[in-house]
Design a protein around this motif. Sequence first.
Motif, PDB file in Angstrom:
ATOM      1  N   GLN A 178       0.952  -1.089  -0.012  1.00 41.77           N
ATOM      2  CA  GLN A 178       0.144   0.060  -0.092  1.00 41.77           C
ATOM      3  C   GLN A 178       0.828   1.330   0.336  1.00 41.77           C
ATOM      4  OE1 GLN A 178       0.618  -1.898   2.623  1.00 41.77           O
ATOM      5  NE2 GLN A 178       0.015  -1.188   4.410  1.00 41.77           N
ATOM      6  N   LYS A 179       0.352   2.267  -0.354  1.00 42.06           N
ATOM      7  CA  LYS A 179       0.975   3.537  -0.602  1.00 42.06           C
ATOM      8  C   LYS A 179       1.664   3.935   0.940  1.00 42.06           C
ATOM      9  CE  LYS A 179       0.410   4.288  -4.633  1.00 42.06           C
ATOM     10  NZ  LYS A 179       1.392   4.175  -5.809  1.00 42.06           N
ATOM     11  N   ASN A 180       2.686   4.452   1.237  1.00 40.45           N
ATOM     12  CA  ASN A 180       2.984   4.862   2.286  1.00 40.45           C
ATOM     13  C   ASN A 180       2.572   6.164   2.633  1.00 40.45           C
ATOM     14  OD1 ASN A 180       4.794   5.410   4.572  1.00 40.45           O
ATOM     15  ND2 ASN A 180       6.700   4.448   3.695  1.00 40.45           N
ATOM     16  N   ASP A 181       2.110   6.393   3.905  1.00 41.97           N
ATOM     17  CA  ASP A 181       1.635   7.476   4.411  1.00 41.97           C
ATOM     18  C   ASP A 181       2.896   8.454   4.554  1.00 41.97           C
ATOM     19  OD1 ASP A 181       2.647   6.078   6.908  1.00 41.97           O
ATOM     20  OD2 ASP A 181       0.262   6.021   7.606  1.00 41.97           O
ATOM     21  N   TYR A 182       4.073   7.926   4.916  1.00 42.60           N
ATOM     22  CA  TYR A 182       5.270   8.888   5.002  1.00 42.60           C
ATOM     23  C   TYR A 182       5.016   9.749   6.256  1.00 42.60           C
ATOM     24  CZ  TYR A 182       6.406   7.434   0.367  1.00 42.60           C
ATOM     25  OH  TYR A 182       6.390   6.790  -0.659  1.00 42.60           O
ATOM     26  N   LEU A 183       4.566   9.076   7.514  1.00 47.85           N
ATOM     27  CA  LEU A 183       4.509   9.822   8.500  1.00 47.85           C
ATOM     28  C   LEU A 183       5.943   9.914   9.367  1.00 47.85           C
ATOM     29  CD1 LEU A 183       1.333   8.424  10.239  1.00 47.85           C
ATOM     30  CD2 LEU A 183       1.733  10.677   9.007  1.00 47.85           C
ATOM     31  N   LEU A 184       6.707  10.802   8.916  1.00 44.54           N
ATOM     32  CA  LEU A 184       8.117  10.847   9.357  1.00 44.54           C
ATOM     33  C   LEU A 184       8.210  11.429  10.579  1.00 44.54           C
ATOM     34  CD1 LEU A 184       9.451  12.255   5.863  1.00 44.54           C
ATOM     35  CD2 LEU A 184       8.916   9.860   6.450  1.00 44.54           C
ATOM     36  N   SER A 185       9.334  11.053  11.306  1.00 43.82           N
ATOM     37  CA  SER A 185       9.695  11.233  12.707  1.00 43.82           C
ATOM     38  C   SER A 185      11.221  11.961  12.920  1.00 43.82           C
ATOM     39  CB  SER A 185       9.136   9.958  13.679  1.00 43.82           C
ATOM     40  OG  SER A 185       9.761  10.308  15.065  1.00 43.82           O
ATOM     41  N   ASP A 186      10.999  12.886  13.846  1.00 41.03           N
ATOM     42  CA  ASP A 186      12.340  13.444  14.015  1.00 41.03           C
ATOM     43  C   ASP A 186      13.171  12.630  15.111  1.00 41.03           C
ATOM     44  OD1 ASP A 186      11.177  13.993  16.344  1.00 41.03           O
ATOM     45  OD2 ASP A 186      11.190  16.190  15.968  1.00 41.03           O
ATOM     46  N   ASN A 187      12.619  11.586  15.214  1.00 37.82           N
ATOM     47  CA  ASN A 187      13.210  10.540  16.221  1.00 37.82           C
ATOM     48  C   ASN A 187      14.418   9.793  15.421  1.00 37.82           C
ATOM     49  OD1 ASN A 187      11.544  10.915  18.283  1.00 37.82           O
ATOM     50  ND2 ASN A 187      10.442   9.146  17.766  1.00 37.82           N
ATOM     51  N   TYR A 188      14.291   9.804  14.204  1.00 35.71           N
ATOM     52  CA  TYR A 188      15.201   9.612  13.110  1.00 35.71           C
ATOM     53  C   TYR A 188      15.857  10.875  12.423  1.00 35.71           C
ATOM     54  CZ  TYR A 188      13.314   4.714  13.837  1.00 35.71           C
ATOM     55  OH  TYR A 188      12.915   3.721  14.398  1.00 35.71           O
ATOM     56  N   GLN A 189      17.236  10.792  12.445  1.00 39.93           N
ATOM     57  CA  GLN A 189      17.924  12.070  11.697  1.00 39.93           C
ATOM     58  C   GLN A 189      18.168  11.572  10.114  1.00 39.93           C
ATOM     59  OE1 GLN A 189      17.828  14.928  12.763  1.00 39.93           O
ATOM     60  NE2 GLN A 189      16.509  14.206  14.251  1.00 39.93           N
ATOM     61  N   ASN A 190      18.527  10.424   9.901  1.00 39.42           N
ATOM     62  CA  ASN A 190      19.166   9.868   8.728  1.00 39.42           C
ATOM     63  C   ASN A 190      17.989   9.169   7.971  1.00 39.42           C
ATOM     64  OD1 ASN A 190      21.751  10.801   9.354  1.00 39.42           O
ATOM     65  ND2 ASN A 190      21.919   9.205  10.800  1.00 39.42           N
ATOM     66  N   TYR A 191      17.701   9.921   6.617  1.00 35.91           N
ATOM     67  CA  TYR A 191      16.505   9.175   5.892  1.00 35.91           C
ATOM     68  C   TYR A 191      17.236   8.859   4.488  1.00 35.91           C
ATOM     69  CZ  TYR A 191      12.761  10.109   8.925  1.00 35.91           C
ATOM     70  OH  TYR A 191      11.941  10.001  10.189  1.00 35.91           O
TER      71      TYR A 191
END
Length: 277
Positions: A178-191
Motif C-alpha cells: 500500500q501507499k506509504n503515508d510517510y509519517l516521518l519522525s524526528d526520532n530519526y535524523q538520517n533518511y
Amino acid sequence: MNNIAILGSEKTYSDKACQAFELKTKRRYHHLYFKSITETMIAVNSVTLGVLPIENTLEGFVQQHLDLLIEYDLTIIAEIDLHIDFAFVSHKPLKDTLKVYVQYAAKNQCLAFLNQNPQLKTSICESNSDSYENYIDDPLSGAIIPKHLLKSLKCDYSIDDIADESLNQTRFFIVKSQKNDYLLSDNYQNYKVFIAILPDFDRPGLLLEILDMFAKNQINLLSIMSRPTKKQIGNYRFFIEMESSFSNLVLIKTILNELNKKFHIKLLGIYPNIENQ
C-alpha cells in the motif's frame, strides 16, 4: 501478528535480513517462505511485508529486482545490510563433481571459483535453499549455499569462503504494497529517498536536467540506475537514490513536486536509515 514474505527457507540470507529488521524495529512477524522472488513479491499485501534483496557489493544492483518495485507497486519502508559469504558443497570431491546448482545472484558473486572449475556445469536456481534441495537429489552435483548453513546441513564435501571478495555485503529492502503515508519522525535524523523517473519519451539533456535540480540544491545522490521500460528500444526509466537529514526532507519533496510537472516521478520510498542512526 502481521506476515512477512521471504525468499527461500529458514536460515537463508533473506530470513536473516528479516530477523535483523525485527530486532532493529522491535517487532515480530509471521514468516512466510516462497520458492521464487516473484512469488515472494506477489504475496506482499496490506497485511504482509516482503524482503527484497536489492544490491550487492560485488555485482551491484540486482537488475530484475529493481523492476519488481515498479511491477508490483511496492513501497520501501526500511533497508538491512548483511555480510554475505558462500560455500561449495558436494557429494564427491570437487574434481569428480560435474554440475553445480547456484542461485542467480549468488553465481555472480562466486565467478572466480566457477571459472577455476570449468568442469562444473551451472544450473541456475531461484533461491539458495532451492540450490541445496536440487543438489541433495543429484549424486553427481554440488551446490553453492550460504556458508553459515554448513553447521546445520548434511554434506559430504565442502569448501569454505568461495565468494570473489571477503568483504561482501548484500542490501535488502523491506517493502509493502500500500501507499506509504510517510509519517516521518524526528526520532530519526538520517533518511533515504528512493525514486523512479519514468520519461514519456527520450530527448537530449533529459537526465542532465533531472540531475541539475538535485545538484543546485546540494542533494547528495547515492546511486543512479537505468532500466529498459520494455516498451521500445532505447527507452529507459531511471532509479535514483539519495540521502537526507530529517530537516532536508521538505526540500526534497519540493524538488520532486517540481520534477513531476515535467516527468512522471514515482516515489518508491522515504524511510529512516535504521542502519545508520
